[in-house]
Design a protein around this motif. Structure first.
Motif, short mmCIF file in Angstrom:
data_model
loop_
_atom_site.label_atom_id
_atom_site.label_comp_id
_atom_site.label_asym_id
_atom_site.label_seq_id
_atom_site.Cartn_x
_atom_site.Cartn_y
_atom_site.Cartn_z
N SER A 1 10.55 81.45 62.17
CA SER A 1 11.17 80.18 62.53
C SER A 1 12.14 79.77 61.43
O SER A 1 11.87 78.91 60.60
CB SER A 1 10.10 79.10 62.71
N GLY A 2 13.32 80.39 61.42
CA GLY A 2 14.35 80.07 60.45
C GLY A 2 14.04 80.57 59.05
O GLY A 2 12.99 81.18 58.80
N GLN B 1 13.60 78.77 56.13
CA GLN B 1 12.57 78.05 55.40
C GLN B 1 11.18 78.45 55.89
O GLN B 1 10.25 78.60 55.11
CB GLN B 1 12.78 76.54 55.56
N SER C 1 18.49 84.74 58.15
CA SER C 1 18.49 83.68 59.15
C SER C 1 19.91 83.50 59.69
O SER C 1 20.88 83.72 58.98
CB SER C 1 18.00 82.36 58.56
N THR D 1 20.75 80.52 60.99
CA THR D 1 20.84 79.07 61.13
C THR D 1 22.14 78.50 60.58
O THR D 1 22.81 77.70 61.24
CB THR D 1 19.64 78.41 60.46
N ASN E 1 19.81 73.85 64.51
CA ASN E 1 18.77 73.86 65.52
C ASN E 1 18.38 75.25 65.99
O ASN E 1 17.39 75.39 66.71
CB ASN E 1 19.22 73.04 66.73
N ARG F 1 16.57 77.76 64.97
CA ARG F 1 15.59 78.11 63.95
C ARG F 1 15.03 79.50 64.23
O ARG F 1 13.87 79.68 64.62
CB ARG F 1 14.44 77.09 63.90
#
Length: 484
Positions: free
Chosen positions: A187-188, A190, A323, A325, A331, A333
């Protein structure tokens, strides 16, 4: 005025107008609202969406938008209590068993996500301005993804095979050391960092980090109960002589680095040091977590990029994080971790416990996005826009604040400014906000006491090169005010 404030203001206006309508009365058409209020179709659509969500109006496709029948009879929202609802002091005792206030860990990350008021120039955010993002391409990708067969089925835990294959080729190259089975969709960025830190090191153990480094890395490390140990960075990336000393002194088993356009310095790890990082980590029996966050933010005037460290690692030393992103949307992610052997199994186990999997519609939309020929064109356009903003920022800094700019490279989205000794970077940041520009103090980028005061300046979030120049002029006024 930014879009968010426009949506809020239009929703407030329409809310007052709806109160005067009888039940079932149709609202003016979107075209009429656009002309009357001088706003875009997107603003009208989103403002109407706010009223629909509140139950004040109903939208009937093909017919229009009407005042909801239940609006007049709906009870008024309860007034906010004038006093405290109860004694909440017991929570201090209950939470004291934890490692400490989480808001202190989150503060630097929240600062980078803060949206400034409309009259403040944003030289703080790590996300490109909305005008630089492929919103139409994303909308098309999301619509196509929603129509794919099985788009709403549960995805494989590791991620869609096609998407994992795309990341494997993009990171390791065709025929490289990374295969589909070495990729975990996250999820992204981070989220990937969190999974890596919680998987590769046990609570209480040391983790080597670059100094300075992205404040979000420090937050993730500390939130996982780990101890960040700084290793200094210079113009050629991490100091490998000090990296070897840090491994020997701490017996750490993880080193987190950003070899490409490092945040916040912008340094690129030199070819000689690339080999040294891998050799030193392998000798220490340690993992290198490679945060390759800026590879898609290559400026139009940049030379060919060095390969990811993971592309030259056949021994499973590097855990690579990528990523989409920043180049696509805050958004979207969706990211990927690559690893081999037991390390990948550990990463998978951590992610499954935390969040099960990344939603399939987002993965499907990502596949549609990267497969569209317009994606490559978007990256080229983004690279040209970032080059122009960087060029404007560097020229303005040489003019307004000569001698403050340290190294800068044709990639990424930020510049690292060295302030004179004795300057309070927090005071300069506060004065900058008063003068209508938002920047980031250097202190949160250090795991220990910083050796000198700095500011990080991001040029990606500005609306135009001219706005970057205006922001730097305001920063110079703020600096003079803070140091007078």
């Amino acid at each position: 005025m930014n879009e968010r404030s426009s949506v809020t203001e239009l929703a407030d206006t329409l809310r007052r107008e709806v109160e005067r309508y009888p039940e079932g009365r149709k609202l003016p058409a979107s075209r009429v609202l656009m002309e009357r209020h001088q706003v875009s179709p997107v603003t009208v659509s989103r403002a109407i969406g706010v009223l629909v969500a509140e139950g004040l109006v109903v939208s009937r496709p093909g017919a229009g938008v009407f005042r909801a029948a239940a609006f007049a009879a709906a009870p008024a929202a309860p007034a906010a209590p004038s006093g405290r609802s109860g004694d909440l002091s017991w929570q201090e005792v209950a939470l004291s068993a934890d490692s400490g206030p989480r808001d202190l860990l989150a503060a630097p990350v929240l600062a980078t996500l803060r949206v400034p008021p409309p009259d403040v120039i944003d030289l703080n955010s790590g996300y490109p301005h909305a005008s630089l993002l492929p919103e139409r391409l994303l909308a098309t990708a999301l619509a196509r993804a929603g129509r794919r067969p099985g788009a709403w089925d549960r995805p494989p835990v590791d991620g869609l095979t096609e998407l994992r294959g795309w990341f494997a080729r993009d990171i390791g190259g065709h025929g490289g050391p990374i295969g589909v089975g070495d990729v975990l969709i996250t999820s992204g960025g981070q989220g990937g960092l969190t999974v890596a830190m919680r998987s590769l090191a046990s609570p209480g153990s040391p983790v080597l980090v670059e100094s300075p480094t992205y404040s979000g890395i420090l937050a993730v490390v500390r939130a996982a109960g780990l101890r960040p140990v700084p290793v200094p960075v210079d113009a050629d990336g991490v100091r490998t002589d000090l990296l070897a000393d840090a491994f020997a002194a701490t017996r750490a088993r993880v080193f987190v680095c950003q070899p490409l356009f490092q945040n916040p310095t912008g340094a690129v790890l030199s070819p000689a040091r690339r080999e040294e990082v891998l050799r030193i980590a392998r000798a220490a029996g340690a993992f290198v977590v490679e945060d390759d966050f800026a590879r898609l933010l290559l400026h139009a005037d940049a030379p060919a990029l060095p390969r990811p460290l993971a592309a030259d690692d056949r021994d499973g030393v590097v855990v690579h994080l990528r990523s989409l992103t920043k180049a696509a949307s805050p958004n979207l992610r969706v990211g990927a971790l690559t690893a081999r052997g037991p390390a990948l199994a550990r990463l998978r186990s951590t992610q499954v416990v935390d969040s099960f999997f990344v939603p399939r519609p987002l993965q499907e939309a990502t596949l549609e996005l990267v497969a569209d020929p317009a994606w490559a064109r978007h990256l080229r356009t983004l690279g040209a826009e970032l080059r122009d903003r960087r060029t404007a920022a560097v020229a303005a800094l040489h003019r307004e604040l000569p001698g403050f700019l340290t190294i800068h490279r044709p990639g990424g989205y930020h510049l690292w400014l060295r302030l004179p000794d004795g300057t309070d970077d927090g005071a300069v940041t506060t004065a900058a906000l008063r003068n209508g520009v938002q920047v980031t103090p250097g202190r949160p980028y250090h795991a220990a006491e910083p050796p000198a005061p700095h500011l990080r300046l991001s040029y990606a979030a500005a609306e135009s090169p001219a706005q970057v120049v205006d922001g730097i002029h305001r920063l110079r006024l703020a600096y003079e005010e803070a140091t007078a």
